[in-house]
Design a protein around this motif. Structure first.
Motif: not given
Length: 211
Positions: A157-183
């Protein structure tokens, strides 16, 4: 199950692994029966799969193959280690779980969160975390930490371009809303002591409410 399943999530360099091991010791000092583990890995079969999916030489792994390998490792780890510990009443602290697959393979790889969640629902059935701590840090800062830490294992995963890590970060914020009961979000952009305190406070608060 009488135990508590607590997962630690975040992008590369968020510091969640270091915090997990520290809190494992501190919770044990307080008298809690704790098991610390990780994904992919934690048991022999899953560690073998980890070697495949994170090996820097295995760059040909196709996206769906990657998602399925993570789910396979997760299933074996769950039934062999996590569920037995929960049935014994332990607090299980797990470094990554389903949310990682949703963020990395589902969103950042573009496979679709719902599609990857379906694979993982088959793998874990209804064994979802009771509490998930998301260690929030800007990807640039997280990757800078990794670069500065010579002792950290390098993975694919360290070989991935920066955009990949930006998408991961974006995803976690989506998940924070989706699973607000436990996250719950932890500010990982502060001193290790401050991050540990914030995470420990969240865990103790959850445990006290569960009593």
């Amino acid at each position: 199950m009488s135990g508590h399943f607590i997962t630690f999530e975040g992008g590369e360099g968020a510091g969640k692994t270091s915090v997990l091991h520290s809190l494992n010791s501190k919770l044990q000092d307080l008298g809690y029966d704790v098991l610390a583990t990780r994904e992919p890995g934690g048991i022999e079969i899953a560690e073998q799969i980890r070697n495949i999916v994170l090996d820097t030489k295995d760059t040909k792994i196709e996206e769906r193959t990657e998602a399925l390998l993570y789910a396979a490792a997760r299933r074996q780890h769950l039934v062999e280690k996590v569920l037995p510990a929960l049935e014994q009443g332990k607090i299980v602290l797990c470094d990554r779980f389903v949310d990682s697959s949703l963020a990395y393979q589902g969103h950042a790889r573009g496979l679709g969160m719902d599609e990857v969640f379906a694979i993982n629902q088959f793998a874990v059935q209804d064994a979802m975390p009771d509490l998930t701590l998301f260690f929030d840090i800007d990807p640039k800062k997280g990757l800078a930490r990794i670069k500065a830490n010579k002792d950290r294992e390098r993975n694919r995963l360290d070989l991935e371009k920066f955009h990949f890590h930006e998408k991961v970060y974006e995803a976690y914020h989506i998940l924070m809303k989706r699973f607000a009961d436990r996250m719950q979000m932890i500010n990982a952009d502060q001193t290790m002591e401050a991050v540990e305190k914030e995470a420990m406070d969240r865990i103790l608060s959850y445990l006290q409410k569960s009593e």
